[in-house]
Design an enzyme around this catalytic site. Sequence first.
Site, PDB file in Angstrom:
ATOM      1  N   ASN A  93       0.831  -1.197   0.000  1.00 48.14           N
ATOM      2  CA  ASN A  93       0.000   0.000   0.000  1.00 48.14           C
ATOM      3  C   ASN A  93       0.874   1.259   0.000  1.00 48.14           C
ATOM      4  O   ASN A  93       2.100   1.193  -0.051  1.00 48.14           O
ATOM      5  CB  ASN A  93      -0.939  -0.022   1.212  1.00 48.14           C
ATOM      6  CG  ASN A  93      -2.297   0.559   0.903  1.00 48.14           C
ATOM      7  OD1 ASN A  93      -2.397   1.561   0.194  1.00 48.14           O
ATOM      8  ND2 ASN A  93      -3.346  -0.052   1.442  1.00 48.14           N
ATOM      9  N   HIS A 123      24.279   1.842  11.448  1.00 49.88           N
ATOM     10  CA  HIS A 123      25.316   2.855  11.684  1.00 49.88           C
ATOM     11  C   HIS A 123      26.018   2.537  12.992  1.00 49.88           C
ATOM     12  O   HIS A 123      25.409   1.981  13.912  1.00 49.88           O
ATOM     13  CB  HIS A 123      24.698   4.259  11.742  1.00 49.88           C
ATOM     14  CG  HIS A 123      24.009   4.654  10.479  1.00 49.88           C
ATOM     15  ND1 HIS A 123      24.666   5.210   9.411  1.00 49.88           N
ATOM     16  CD2 HIS A 123      22.710   4.546  10.101  1.00 49.88           C
ATOM     17  CE1 HIS A 123      23.822   5.448   8.440  1.00 49.88           C
ATOM     18  NE2 HIS A 123      22.617   5.040   8.828  1.00 49.88           N
ATOM     19  N   GLY A 150      -0.284  -1.596   8.901  1.00 49.62           N
ATOM     20  CA  GLY A 150       0.139  -0.228   8.632  1.00 49.62           C
ATOM     21  C   GLY A 150       1.158   0.279   9.636  1.00 49.62           C
ATOM     22  O   GLY A 150       1.036   0.059  10.843  1.00 49.62           O
ATOM     23  N   THR A 173      12.314  -6.048  15.758  1.00 50.75           N
ATOM     24  CA  THR A 173      13.740  -5.900  16.042  1.00 50.75           C
ATOM     25  C   THR A 173      14.512  -7.203  15.922  1.00 50.75           C
ATOM     26  O   THR A 173      15.747  -7.183  15.872  1.00 50.75           O
ATOM     27  CB  THR A 173      13.954  -5.338  17.458  1.00 50.75           C
ATOM     28  OG1 THR A 173      13.417  -6.270  18.404  1.00 50.75           O
ATOM     29  CG2 THR A 173      13.258  -3.989  17.616  1.00 50.75           C
ATOM     30  N   LYS A 174      13.803  -8.343  15.903  1.00 53.79           N
ATOM     31  CA  LYS A 174      14.469  -9.643  15.775  1.00 53.79           C
ATOM     32  C   LYS A 174      13.558 -10.582  14.993  1.00 53.79           C
ATOM     33  O   LYS A 174      12.379 -10.309  14.785  1.00 53.79           O
ATOM     34  CB  LYS A 174      14.810 -10.227  17.143  1.00 53.79           C
ATOM     35  CG  LYS A 174      13.613 -10.475  18.037  1.00 53.79           C
ATOM     36  CD  LYS A 174      14.062 -11.000  19.395  1.00 53.79           C
ATOM     37  CE  LYS A 174      12.857 -11.279  20.309  1.00 53.79           C
ATOM     38  NZ  LYS A 174      13.286 -11.803  21.620  1.00 53.79           N
ATOM     39  N   ARG A 188       6.389  -8.683  19.790  1.00 58.07           N
ATOM     40  CA  ARG A 188       6.436  -9.958  20.516  1.00 58.07           C
ATOM     41  C   ARG A 188       5.304 -10.853  20.041  1.00 58.07           C
ATOM     42  O   ARG A 188       4.202 -10.365  19.751  1.00 58.07           O
ATOM     43  CB  ARG A 188       6.319  -9.726  22.024  1.00 58.07           C
ATOM     44  CG  ARG A 188       7.521  -9.012  22.632  1.00 58.07           C
ATOM     45  CD  ARG A 188       7.368  -8.896  24.146  1.00 58.07           C
ATOM     46  NE  ARG A 188       8.582  -8.378  24.764  1.00 58.07           N
ATOM     47  CZ  ARG A 188       8.865  -7.087  24.910  1.00 58.07           C
ATOM     48  NH1 ARG A 188       8.009  -6.182  24.458  1.00 58.07           N
ATOM     49  NH2 ARG A 188       9.989  -6.705  25.490  1.00 58.07           N
TER      50      ARG A 188
END
Length: 204
Positions: A93, A123, A150, A173-174, A188
């Site tokens: 979308n 970074h 979204g 994040t994982k 989670r």
Amino acid sequence: MTSDTRGGDTRTMYDRMLAGDLYIADDPRILEASAAAIDLITAYNATTPRQEPLRRLILEQLLGSIGEGSGIRAPFYVDLGSRIRIGARTFANFGLVALDVAPITIGDDVMIGPNVQLLTPTHPIAPGPRRDKWEAAEPITIGNNVWLGGGVIVLPGVTIGENTVVGAGSVVTKDLPANVVAVGNPARVIRTLEDDDVAPERQP
């Protein structure tokens, strides 16, 4: 082609980038690849759905590959484009940001909600190397039949298993396994999907 010995490495910064190692983005080949991608994505974002043959042609020139029946609503933003591979029948979308310094692989039948961000760049945390403009990237892989709600943000190095649903606004994040629902920041797992989970639902 000249080498670049900053950091004691004789490879070009472009080659270091392709290898997923630290690099500085001032290599002429990196700058040219980025400029070419900007030209194509600007042209794509100026089109409308009534220009579908042209839109498809631009995507085929921009991306590493895109499968049959897949579509991306403009606006769409990339770093290079060439490191993105999208399977068949996938839909993204409005407002997808796919920063493909490292490869981004998106499977078949994936649903991507508005304003999703797939971010491969990294970074240094240490202030010195960051000030010196060193950077790197880690690949992102989205399995078949995944639904990203979204505003989902997927961070560098993440793999999301097939059929998994990620709730709107989550930050992944994982890695997430296949066949689960995950929500939150960081995302989670809140439940496992079963074969009989067929009723339409709001985004979790």
